[in-house]
Design a protein around this motif. Structure first.
Motif, PDB file in Angstrom:
ATOM      1  N   TYR A  68     -11.035  -0.963  -4.551  1.00 18.29           N
ATOM      2  CA  TYR A  68     -10.002  -1.757  -5.219  1.00 18.29           C
ATOM      3  C   TYR A  68      -9.304  -0.892  -6.273  1.00 18.29           C
ATOM      4  O   TYR A  68      -9.953  -0.368  -7.173  1.00 18.29           O
ATOM      5  CB  TYR A  68     -10.623  -2.993  -5.879  1.00 18.29           C
ATOM      6  CG  TYR A  68      -9.589  -3.864  -6.568  1.00 18.29           C
ATOM      7  CD1 TYR A  68      -8.713  -4.649  -5.817  1.00 18.29           C
ATOM      8  CD2 TYR A  68      -9.480  -3.890  -7.961  1.00 18.29           C
ATOM      9  CE1 TYR A  68      -7.759  -5.439  -6.431  1.00 18.29           C
ATOM     10  CE2 TYR A  68      -8.531  -4.677  -8.588  1.00 18.29           C
ATOM     11  CZ  TYR A  68      -7.669  -5.446  -7.812  1.00 18.29           C
ATOM     12  OH  TYR A  68      -6.719  -6.229  -8.417  1.00 18.29           O
ATOM     13  N   PRO A  69      -8.004  -0.700  -6.173  1.00 18.70           N
ATOM     14  CA  PRO A  69      -7.313   0.179  -7.112  1.00 18.70           C
ATOM     15  C   PRO A  69      -7.154  -0.454  -8.490  1.00 18.70           C
ATOM     16  O   PRO A  69      -6.781  -1.620  -8.605  1.00 18.70           O
ATOM     17  CB  PRO A  69      -5.951   0.394  -6.446  1.00 18.70           C
ATOM     18  CG  PRO A  69      -5.730  -0.833  -5.631  1.00 18.70           C
ATOM     19  CD  PRO A  69      -7.086  -1.286  -5.175  1.00 18.70           C
ATOM     20  N   CYS A  70      -7.435   0.292  -9.544  1.00 15.57           N
ATOM     21  CA  CYS A  70      -7.228  -0.155 -10.910  1.00 15.57           C
ATOM     22  C   CYS A  70      -7.397   1.045 -11.836  1.00 15.57           C
ATOM     23  O   CYS A  70      -7.767   2.142 -11.403  1.00 15.57           O
ATOM     24  CB  CYS A  70      -8.200  -1.277 -11.292  1.00 15.57           C
ATOM     25  SG  CYS A  70      -9.926  -0.765 -11.232  1.00 15.57           S
ATOM     26  N   PHE A  71      -7.134   0.850 -13.124  1.00 12.20           N
ATOM     27  CA  PHE A  71      -7.260   1.954 -14.064  1.00 12.20           C
ATOM     28  C   PHE A  71      -8.708   2.405 -14.201  1.00 12.20           C
ATOM     29  O   PHE A  71      -8.977   3.608 -14.351  1.00 12.20           O
ATOM     30  CB  PHE A  71      -6.705   1.555 -15.434  1.00 12.20           C
ATOM     31  CG  PHE A  71      -6.746   2.663 -16.440  1.00 12.20           C
ATOM     32  CD1 PHE A  71      -5.789   3.657 -16.448  1.00 12.20           C
ATOM     33  CD2 PHE A  71      -7.787   2.747 -17.357  1.00 12.20           C
ATOM     34  CE1 PHE A  71      -5.839   4.702 -17.356  1.00 12.20           C
ATOM     35  CE2 PHE A  71      -7.845   3.786 -18.275  1.00 12.20           C
ATOM     36  CZ  PHE A  71      -6.864   4.768 -18.267  1.00 12.20           C
ATOM     37  N   ASN A  72      -9.668   1.472 -14.141  1.00  8.55           N
ATOM     38  CA  ASN A  72     -11.080   1.850 -14.218  1.00  8.55           C
ATOM     39  C   ASN A  72     -11.436   2.830 -13.102  1.00  8.55           C
ATOM     40  O   ASN A  72     -12.148   3.814 -13.321  1.00  8.55           O
ATOM     41  CB  ASN A  72     -11.973   0.610 -14.108  1.00  8.55           C
ATOM     42  CG  ASN A  72     -11.964  -0.218 -15.388  1.00  8.55           C
ATOM     43  OD1 ASN A  72     -11.600   0.283 -16.451  1.00  8.55           O
ATOM     44  ND2 ASN A  72     -12.351  -1.487 -15.284  1.00  8.55           N
ATOM     45  N   GLY A  73     -10.934   2.555 -11.900  1.00 10.48           N
ATOM     46  CA  GLY A  73     -11.187   3.450 -10.769  1.00 10.48           C
ATOM     47  C   GLY A  73     -10.585   4.826 -11.004  1.00 10.48           C
ATOM     48  O   GLY A  73     -11.200   5.858 -10.674  1.00 10.48           O
ATOM     49  N   PHE A  74      -9.392   4.845 -11.565  1.00  7.87           N
ATOM     50  CA  PHE A  74      -8.746   6.136 -11.866  1.00  7.87           C
ATOM     51  C   PHE A  74      -9.554   6.917 -12.899  1.00  7.87           C
ATOM     52  O   PHE A  74      -9.773   8.123 -12.744  1.00  7.87           O
ATOM     53  CB  PHE A  74      -7.319   5.884 -12.389  1.00  7.87           C
ATOM     54  CG  PHE A  74      -6.635   7.125 -12.899  1.00  7.87           C
ATOM     55  CD1 PHE A  74      -6.152   8.085 -12.025  1.00  7.87           C
ATOM     56  CD2 PHE A  74      -6.493   7.349 -14.267  1.00  7.87           C
ATOM     57  CE1 PHE A  74      -5.529   9.239 -12.501  1.00  7.87           C
ATOM     58  CE2 PHE A  74      -5.884   8.489 -14.741  1.00  7.87           C
ATOM     59  CZ  PHE A  74      -5.384   9.440 -13.857  1.00  7.87           C
TER      60      PHE A  74
ATOM     61  N   GLU B   7      -4.772   9.147  -2.958  1.00 13.64           N
ATOM     62  CA  GLU B   7      -5.291   9.521  -1.644  1.00 13.64           C
ATOM     63  C   GLU B   7      -6.646   8.865  -1.395  1.00 13.64           C
ATOM     64  O   GLU B   7      -6.946   8.414  -0.288  1.00 13.64           O
ATOM     65  CB  GLU B   7      -5.425  11.050  -1.538  1.00 13.64           C
ATOM     66  CG  GLU B   7      -4.084  11.780  -1.453  1.00 13.64           C
ATOM     67  CD  GLU B   7      -3.261  11.314  -0.274  1.00 13.64           C
ATOM     68  OE1 GLU B   7      -3.833  11.103   0.817  1.00 13.64           O
ATOM     69  OE2 GLU B   7      -2.029  11.123  -0.446  1.00 13.64           O
ATOM     70  N   ARG B   8      -7.470   8.785  -2.451  1.00 13.65           N
ATOM     71  CA  ARG B   8      -8.775   8.119  -2.305  1.00 13.65           C
ATOM     72  C   ARG B   8      -8.578   6.637  -1.981  1.00 13.65           C
ATOM     73  O   ARG B   8      -9.271   6.075  -1.137  1.00 13.65           O
ATOM     74  CB  ARG B   8      -9.585   8.258  -3.593  1.00 13.65           C
ATOM     75  CG  ARG B   8     -10.889   7.438  -3.534  1.00 13.65           C
ATOM     76  CD  ARG B   8     -11.574   7.321  -4.871  1.00 13.65           C
ATOM     77  NE  ARG B   8     -12.364   8.528  -5.128  1.00 13.65           N
ATOM     78  CZ  ARG B   8     -13.277   8.609  -6.092  1.00 13.65           C
ATOM     79  NH1 ARG B   8     -13.511   7.565  -6.872  1.00 13.65           N
ATOM     80  NH2 ARG B   8     -13.958   9.709  -6.283  1.00 13.65           N
ATOM     81  N   ILE B   9      -7.604   5.987  -2.673  1.00 18.34           N
ATOM     82  CA  ILE B   9      -7.344   4.554  -2.421  1.00 18.34           C
ATOM     83  C   ILE B   9      -6.946   4.339  -0.956  1.00 18.34           C
ATOM     84  O   ILE B   9      -7.413   3.405  -0.296  1.00 18.34           O
ATOM     85  CB  ILE B   9      -6.199   4.052  -3.341  1.00 18.34           C
ATOM     86  CG1 ILE B   9      -6.642   4.051  -4.799  1.00 18.34           C
ATOM     87  CG2 ILE B   9      -5.764   2.640  -2.930  1.00 18.34           C
ATOM     88  CD1 ILE B   9      -5.503   3.807  -5.767  1.00 18.34           C
ATOM     89  N   LYS B  10      -6.094   5.207  -0.451  1.00 17.66           N
ATOM     90  CA  LYS B  10      -5.593   5.058   0.916  1.00 17.66           C
ATOM     91  C   LYS B  10      -6.684   5.259   1.960  1.00 17.66           C
ATOM     92  O   LYS B  10      -6.648   4.638   3.033  1.00 17.66           O
ATOM     93  CB  LYS B  10      -4.466   6.060   1.165  1.00 17.66           C
ATOM     94  CG  LYS B  10      -3.178   5.753   0.402  1.00 17.66           C
ATOM     95  CD  LYS B  10      -2.112   6.803   0.713  1.00 17.66           C
ATOM     96  CE  LYS B  10      -0.807   6.487   0.022  1.00 17.66           C
ATOM     97  NZ  LYS B  10       0.220   7.519   0.297  1.00 17.66           N
TER      98      LYS B  10
ATOM     99  N   GLY C 258       0.798  -1.231   0.000  1.00 15.11           N
ATOM    100  CA  GLY C 258       0.000   0.000   0.000  1.00 15.11           C
ATOM    101  C   GLY C 258       0.823   1.269   0.000  1.00 15.11           C
ATOM    102  O   GLY C 258       0.299   2.358   0.211  1.00 15.11           O
ATOM    103  N   ILE C 259       2.141   1.139  -0.264  1.00 17.95           N
ATOM    104  CA  ILE C 259       3.018   2.318  -0.280  1.00 17.95           C
ATOM    105  C   ILE C 259       3.151   2.836  -1.710  1.00 17.95           C
ATOM    106  O   ILE C 259       3.486   2.079  -2.623  1.00 17.95           O
ATOM    107  CB  ILE C 259       4.405   1.966   0.286  1.00 17.95           C
ATOM    108  CG1 ILE C 259       4.300   1.576   1.761  1.00 17.95           C
ATOM    109  CG2 ILE C 259       5.383   3.126   0.100  1.00 17.95           C
ATOM    110  CD1 ILE C 259       5.587   1.080   2.372  1.00 17.95           C
ATOM    111  N   PHE C 260       2.869   4.108  -1.866  1.00 14.69           N
ATOM    112  CA  PHE C 260       3.027   4.762  -3.159  1.00 14.69           C
ATOM    113  C   PHE C 260       4.095   5.856  -3.000  1.00 14.69           C
ATOM    114  O   PHE C 260       3.784   6.989  -2.653  1.00 14.69           O
ATOM    115  CB  PHE C 260       1.702   5.383  -3.629  1.00 14.69           C
ATOM    116  CG  PHE C 260       0.650   4.376  -4.001  1.00 14.69           C
ATOM    117  CD1 PHE C 260       0.525   3.944  -5.312  1.00 14.69           C
ATOM    118  CD2 PHE C 260      -0.200   3.856  -3.047  1.00 14.69           C
ATOM    119  CE1 PHE C 260      -0.443   3.008  -5.664  1.00 14.69           C
ATOM    120  CE2 PHE C 260      -1.169   2.923  -3.385  1.00 14.69           C
ATOM    121  CZ  PHE C 260      -1.297   2.492  -4.699  1.00 14.69           C
TER     122      PHE C 260
END
Length: 837
Positions: free
Chosen positions: A565-571, A557-560, A515-517
């Motif tokens: 679930y993080p992915c390109f669709n979410g972005f 920031e939203r993911i954290k 979870g580290i970016f």
């Protein structure tokens, strides 16, 4: 009363008195300093180096005082390779490799140098005055103690001259090495048993004209002790035809035929007797006058007079000291029939030096006795001949067998002469020694040269030693190895990315295990999206870069802060929704950041788009933690959309590893794919990698098979070759007519060219292997054999029928690739055994 019995004890005849201050002192008052000598490896040096070594010996010998003896003793022993099969860290393939070479016979070489100070009387002693023939040995007092002190100083200079040459190293032996310690037998015990194993008991000895025997070992002796037995001319080195071509010369020392090229148990003794040159020349002047006065009675006297005159002229015109020399070969065997063959083999080897083989039985016992370390003063003078230092030194052997690297890290290759496994470090130790300044490697080999086998063998061993390996391939060369690793790690490692219609290649650039970016991860995502958004020839504006950076940071920031679930669709949803509102609130102008255009261009990668699978992988996989990753890009290397994206992900994956994995070794190996990468505007990545990776305990490796690629590609020339201090070449016979261009491009020396063109010229038909040349920093290079076990062959093979056989059987066994390889290899080994029977 003189001892007249035929049997006596070694103790009563033992010629040595003591070992003090690491010096052997004989009962006749001789003092000897003993050294272990390290010579260059076989086939690794050229004529210029042999000449330099010869010059160093010449300078060193001239420092010794009169009545000194140089005794160089080379041992060549048939031994068997004994692997340590009990090591827990051995993998399946590593253990298979060790078992394949178990008890592999090879000829081992040990070189010693004994420097002795004796007296004028001892130097002229005949064989009938040897200590072997005396009934009682009464120790004599050393009278010339000042002379002994000067001798020790001269030996110190001798050692410094040899070590400063950079090619030969001398290390003085201590008392334990001479006499033996608690766990090691010393050189004296080894000589009297003709065995270097520890704690070998001494056995009975028979030293006579009829038989020379130690225990069950019977010896034959050949000597070079007369000028009539010598060749007309001698040289420092000689062309070895079996590994030479019409374009190159493979060189060995003049005496190599009686060294490593003589494949039997034997000792090669080389003696130089430093007499008083002035006295010798006066004696020859007198002899020449006598011959002249008797010339009318015999033409032979006139001829001898002329030869003596030539010897004297050489001595006076060049200032060459007059010395005596002798060389002999002791070979032995426990089998009487084999002994007859050995006699012929040694004779043939001497004949290869253009010498006349002389089987000596008369003085065999006294010559063996004089060969005892520290007992050169007992040498019978009649067995030597007069010469000069320079021609005598041509009979010194100047090479040893391949040696293991001292570094714990490295790869296993094989000695090209005997097939013994050799541990070779081509990364760490050369860096520490300053031989290379980076660990990068450039590999060149035409199709069928064994390139894939070598690279598989190398990366497998790197992986097993903790390296993170990332491979970019275009021909499924690493599929077998990757599947084996995946099975062994139960899917935790061994990631194989390839493109098929049913299972297209897919990633998730927004997923991390921890979870580290960090900054590197954010920059990686921004670079990827920028590549999708802009064309190669379209540079983004500063305002667009800032907007994209804010969008990526906002989504992270939203993911954290949520369980999303993080992915390109979410972005994409975030940009279309929340980020759009932010843009509107900030009143960002359309000309500064065209949001509609941005969403429109990225729509193919969003849910329902043509490439929606590409960046939305549901596999929760963080490549940072995976140690063996293969990207097989053959199917997409010409795809204008997929290939640039995959390339970015590959490069960013490795750069992420490079920067985040502190203190962990990492390697990126790019097969023929580098050509496609370079075409797609990714040349800057290659340049960056090859220049920067060394700072992060990493190495970049490029593999190619087309000569024209190197000759005509500026990327290869400027970025890859110039930043690859380790160059690896395989069989270049297909490129023989173009090799001058390759030589100029790679900056190869004539010696390196000769080594490369000798590859696979004289392979042993009883072994299955291909040879490979490895050059380090333009100064160190050698040819090795890549020989593997049947199990490794099945894991590495690129032959489609064999690969399918392994994969199909593994599928039947529930995906057990290791089990499939074991089953097929066992079947093949049994087939070979029945064929041999």
């Amino acid at each position: 009363m003189r001892n007249s019995s035929r049997t006596t004890t070694l103790e009563s005849r033992f010629p040595l008195l003591a070992v003090e201050n690491n010096c052997i002192i004989s009962k006749e008052g001789d003092i000897t300093l003993c050294f272990l000598v390290l010579l260059p490896e076989l086939f690794t040096v050229g004529a210029d180096v042999y000449e330099a070594i010869h010059s160093s010996w010449n300078k060193a010998v001239k420092t010794l005082p009169d009545f000194s003896i140089v005794h160089k003793q080379d041992w060549y022993l048939k031994e068997s390779y004994s692997p340590d099969l009990e090591k827990e860290e051995h993998s399946f393939l590593s253990r298979s490799y060790q078992q394949h070479f178990n008890e592999r016979p090879f000829l081992n070489h040990y070189c010693y140098l004994f420097l002795t100070k004796t007296t004028r009387e001892r130097m002229r002693m005949q064989s009938n005055f040897s200590s072997l023939c005396k009934g009682n040995l009464i120790p004599k007092e050393i009278k010339d103690k000042e002379g002994m002190r000067h001798f020790v100083e001269a030996v110190s200079q001798f050692q410094r001259i040899i070590n400063d040459s950079g090619y030969v190293k001398m290390h003085q032996l201590n008392e334990d090495a001479i006499l033996g310690g608690e766990h090691d037998s010393g050189i004296l015990a080894q000589y009297f048993s003709l065995d270097r194993r520890n704690n070998v008991p001494l056995q009975d000895m028979a030293l006579g004209a009829e038989e020379l025997r130690i225990g069950n070992k019977r010896m034959v002796l050949h000597t070079l002790s007369d000028t009539d037995d010598l060749p007309v001319t001698v040289s420092e080195s000689k062309r070895y035809d079996r590994l030479s071509t019409d374009r190159s010369d493979c060189m060995l020392s003049f005496s190599a035929p009686v060294g490593l090229m003589l494949s039997c148990d034997h000792i090669y003794n080389q003696y130089l007797f430093i007499d008083n040159s002035t006295e010798n020349l006066k004696k020859f002047e007198k002899s020449a006058r006598n011959m002249h006065s008797l010339a009318r009675y015999s033409r032979a006297n006139q001829i001898n007079k002329e030869w003596i005159e030539r010897y004297l002229n050489e001595a006076h015109s060049h200032g060459s000291p007059s010395i005596r020399a002798h060389f002999n070969v002791f070979a032995w065997s426990e089998d009487r029939e084999e002994l007859k063959q050995l006699k012929n083999d040694v004779g043939s080897s001497l004949a290869l030096m253009e010498c006349k083989p002389r089987h000596n039985t008369i003085d065999a016992a006294t010559l063996f006795w004089a060969g005892i370390p520290g007992n050169a003063g007992d040498f019978p003078a009649e067995e030597s001949y007069y010469t000069f230092i320079e021609p005598a030194l041509c009979f010194f052997t100047e090479e040893t067998n391949y040696q293991n690297s001292l570094s714990p890290f490295g790869i296993k290759l094989a000695d090209r002469l005997t097939g013994k496994p050799i541990h070779v470090d081509i990364s760490d130790l050369p860096m520490k020694k300053g031989i290379i300044t980076n660990r990068n490697k450039f590999i060149l080999g035409p199709s069928g040269s064994g390139k894939s086998f070598f690279t598989n063998h190398m990366v497998r061993q790197y992986y097993e030693q903790g390296t993170h390996v990332l491979l970019v391939d275009t021909g499924n060369s690493y599929q077998g190895l990757c599947e084996l690793i995946r099975g062994k790690t139960k899917g935790e490692d061994g990631v194989y990315f390839t493109y098929t219609e049913d299972n297209p290649i897919a990633f998730n650039p927004f997923y991390t295990d921890d979870g580290i970016f960090d900054i590197e991860k954010k920059e990686s995502i921004k670079t990827l999206i920028l590549t999708l958004w802009k064309r190669d020839d379209e540079a983004p504006k500063r305002s667009e870069e800032v907007a994209l950076s804010n969008a990526v940071s906002g989504y992270i920031e939203r993911i954290k802060s949520s369980n999303e679930y993080p992915c390109f669709n979410g972005f994409y949803d975030y940009v279309k929704g929340d980020y759009k509102k932010i843009i509107e609130q900030k009143e960002v102008r359309e000309k500064d950041f065209d949001l509609a255009n941005f969403l429109n261009v990225l729509e193919p990668y969003y849910r329902g788009g043509e490439y929606d699978y590409l960046l939305n992988s549901e596999k929760q996989m963080d490549l940072l933690t995976k140690r063996f990753i293969v990207f097989e890009i053959d199917a997409i290397k010409d795809h204008k959309v997929l290939f640039p994206v995959v390339t970015i992900i590959i490069m960013e994956t490795f750069i992420n590893k490079m920067r985040r994995l502190k203190g962990i070794r990492k390697m990126i190996l790019i097969e023929e794919a580098w050509k496609a990468i370079a075409k797609e505007g990714m040349a800057e990545y290659l340049k960056y990698l090859f220049k920067t990776v060394r700072k992060f305990f990493g190495e970049a490796v490029v593999v190619t098979q087309e000569v024209d690629d190197i000759i005509h590609s500026p990327i290869v020339r400027e970025s890859i070759i110039n930043n690859s201090d380790c160059k690896i070449l395989l069989d270049q016979r297909k490129y023989a007519n173009k090799f001058d261009e390759i030589q100029n491009m790679l900056g190869l020396t004539e010696r390196e060219k000769s080594q490369i063109l000798s590859i696979n010229q004289d392979n042993d038909p009883s072994r299955l292997y291909k040879e490979v040349w490895i050059g380090l920093g333009g100064t160190h290079s050698a040819v090795y054999a890549t020989e593997v076990s049947t199990q490794e062959y099945l894991a590495y093979t690129t032959e489609e029928s064999e690969k399918m056989e392994v994969m199909n059987l593994a599928h039947e066994m529930g995906g057990d690739v290791e089990g499939a390889i074991k089953k097929i290899s066992l079947k093949r080994i049994k087939g070979l055994e029945s064929k041999d029977n």
